[in-house]
Design a protein around this motif. Structure first.
Motif, PDB file in Angstrom:
ATOM      1  N   ARG A   1       0.836  -1.193   0.000  1.00  0.00           N
ATOM      2  CA  ARG A   1       0.000   0.000   0.000  1.00  0.00           C
ATOM      3  C   ARG A   1       0.874   1.246   0.000  1.00  0.00           C
ATOM      4  O   ARG A   1       2.022   1.232   0.443  1.00  0.00           O
ATOM      5  CB  ARG A   1      -0.919   0.057   1.222  1.00  0.00           C
ATOM      6  N   ILE A   2       0.303   2.329  -0.452  1.00  0.00           N
ATOM      7  CA  ILE A   2       0.859   3.670  -0.255  1.00  0.00           C
ATOM      8  C   ILE A   2      -0.051   4.367   0.746  1.00  0.00           C
ATOM      9  O   ILE A   2      -1.273   4.323   0.619  1.00  0.00           O
ATOM     10  CB  ILE A   2       0.921   4.459  -1.577  1.00  0.00           C
ATOM     11  N   GLY A   3       0.540   4.971   1.752  1.00  0.00           N
ATOM     12  CA  GLY A   3      -0.243   5.626   2.794  1.00  0.00           C
ATOM     13  C   GLY A   3       0.012   7.120   2.857  1.00  0.00           C
ATOM     14  O   GLY A   3       1.015   7.612   2.360  1.00  0.00           O
ATOM     15  N   ARG A   4      -0.930   7.805   3.484  1.00  0.00           N
ATOM     16  CA  ARG A   4      -0.836   9.259   3.651  1.00  0.00           C
ATOM     17  C   ARG A   4      -1.350   9.592   5.046  1.00  0.00           C
ATOM     18  O   ARG A   4      -2.367   9.063   5.493  1.00  0.00           O
ATOM     19  CB  ARG A   4      -1.697   9.948   2.594  1.00  0.00           C
ATOM     20  N   ILE A   5      -0.642  10.483   5.738  1.00  0.00           N
ATOM     21  CA  ILE A   5      -1.089  10.933   7.049  1.00  0.00           C
ATOM     22  C   ILE A   5      -1.082  12.452   7.084  1.00  0.00           C
ATOM     23  O   ILE A   5      -0.192  13.103   6.522  1.00  0.00           O
ATOM     24  CB  ILE A   5      -0.205  10.343   8.184  1.00  0.00           C
TER      25      ILE A   5
END
Length: 362
Positions: A356-360
């Motif tokens: 996955r690619i995540g963003r916060i």
């Protein structure tokens, strides 16, 4: 030069490129798509476990959210199984670019979550580190391909001639001189790519220094980590002059490095569970983390703090310039690696374990 490649892979991660002087119009492996977005508020570790429900809430949307996402909100985007995302960077085109080490692809994700993938010529290239270049393209290293690669915003890939046999290029960064700089794991060198040729600079501590990550510093130099027996942070001027600074902790296995918002360089020490800081004068401070974890990638965020991944146990964390740490839980199998600041003020990261690619939101 014949040290075990398997041992190297057990201790750290690789970066990847392709073949010499050849150019190809890379066709996305699949049409551009908007993947499922896993959603949920990333909690500080003391606040509870990962609670992100993964469903068809649409790219970049928070399921059930009635207002703009708050600080600490995490959104994740699925990649195909077996992608193995590793390095990640903000591109010159306003998108996020990343390497798929296991699948030998370069990926692109828009801030809204639309993903494209571009295949390299051979499956065993293993791209790892990636950076935006001054030429409007994105550059990457090929760990097993033993090459440097370049991809245009439209997806055209050029893979350059193979480097010194067995050298294994690793980290990569744009230098203050607008040239591409990278490290050679087995060569004990820092290299500069300029005008279609490579300049080699020997690291004083020698072949077994195992240079890994590299980053441009606020002082007009580049700074790099020595994962191996060197156990140093190195500094190289744009003229190729190198100085090394020993770390206080033995066998720290220093990995990633980035310029911080405070005028220092910050780095990760995964084997001894510490975050380090080095001034441009070479003064080192180390911060033991609250739990015994494995900090991996690190980047400066838009909020004036440093953000880093913990490949074990699977978390994203924030450290202030004064050393205060807050953690945000991911799924246990996420194995987050590379971290970068995005054009949308979010912090983006690659989850090698869960593809996955995540963003916060800082």
């Amino acid at each position: 030069m014949n040290r075990s490649y398997g041992l190297m892979m057990a201790l750290s991660l690789a970066f990847f490129g392709c073949s010499g002087g050849s150019s190809s119009d890379a066709i996305p492996s699949e049409p551009d798509r908007a993947p499922e977005a896993g959603s949920g508020k990333g909690n500080a570790e003391s606040s509870g476990p990962f609670g992100g429900s993964r469903g068809a809430s649409g790219p970049g949307n928070i399921a059930g959210a009635a207002s703009a996402p708050s600080a600490g909100t995490i959104v994740e985007f699925d990649l195909p199984h077996g992608a193995g995302p590793e390095g990640i960077t903000s591109g010159p085109d306003g998108n996020i670019w990343f390497t798929e080490m296991k699948a030998s692809k370069i990926g692109r994700i828009t801030p809204s979550g639309r993903i494209s993938e571009f295949s390299l010529r051979e499956l065993e290239r293993q791209p790892e580190a990636i950076t935006a270049g001054a030429d409007g393209n994105v550059w990457f290293t090929e760990n097993r391909g033993n090459r440097l690669g370049r991809i245009t915003p439209s997806g055209q890939i050029t893979e350059f001639e193979e480097l010194t046999e067995g050298a294994t290029p690793r980290g990569i960064a744009l230098g203050p001189d607008n040239h591409i700089w990278f490290t050679e794991w087995y060569g004990g060198q820092v290299l500069r790519w300029s005008n279609d040729k490579v300049d080699h600079f020997d690291i004083p501590s020698g072949e077994y220094s195992d240079p890994l990550a590299i980053a441009a510093g606020p002082d007009g130099n580049l700074w790099f980590t020595e994962f191996g027996t060197g156990n140093n942070i190195g500094r190289v001027t744009t003229a190729g002059e190198i100085e090394e600074f020993p770390l206080p902790t033995a066998h720290a296995a220093v990995k990633s490095i980035t310029a911080g918002p405070d005028g220092n360089l910050w780095f990760t020490e995964p084997v001894v569970s510490q975050i380090g800081r080095i001034s441009t004068a070479g003064i080192v401070t180390e911060y033991p983390l609250p739990d015994f974890v494995s900090p991996d990638g690190i980047a400066a965020g838009s909020d004036g703090n440093l953000w880093f991944s913990e490949s074990r146990p699977g978390r994203i964390a924030r450290i202030t310039p004064s050393g205060r740490v807050t953690t945000f839980a991911l799924a246990p199998d996420s194995e987050p690696r590379g971290v970068c600041a995005g054009p949308d003020s979010s912090v983006w990261f690659a989850e090698s374990g869960s593809d996955r690619i995540g963003r916060i939101i800082p």
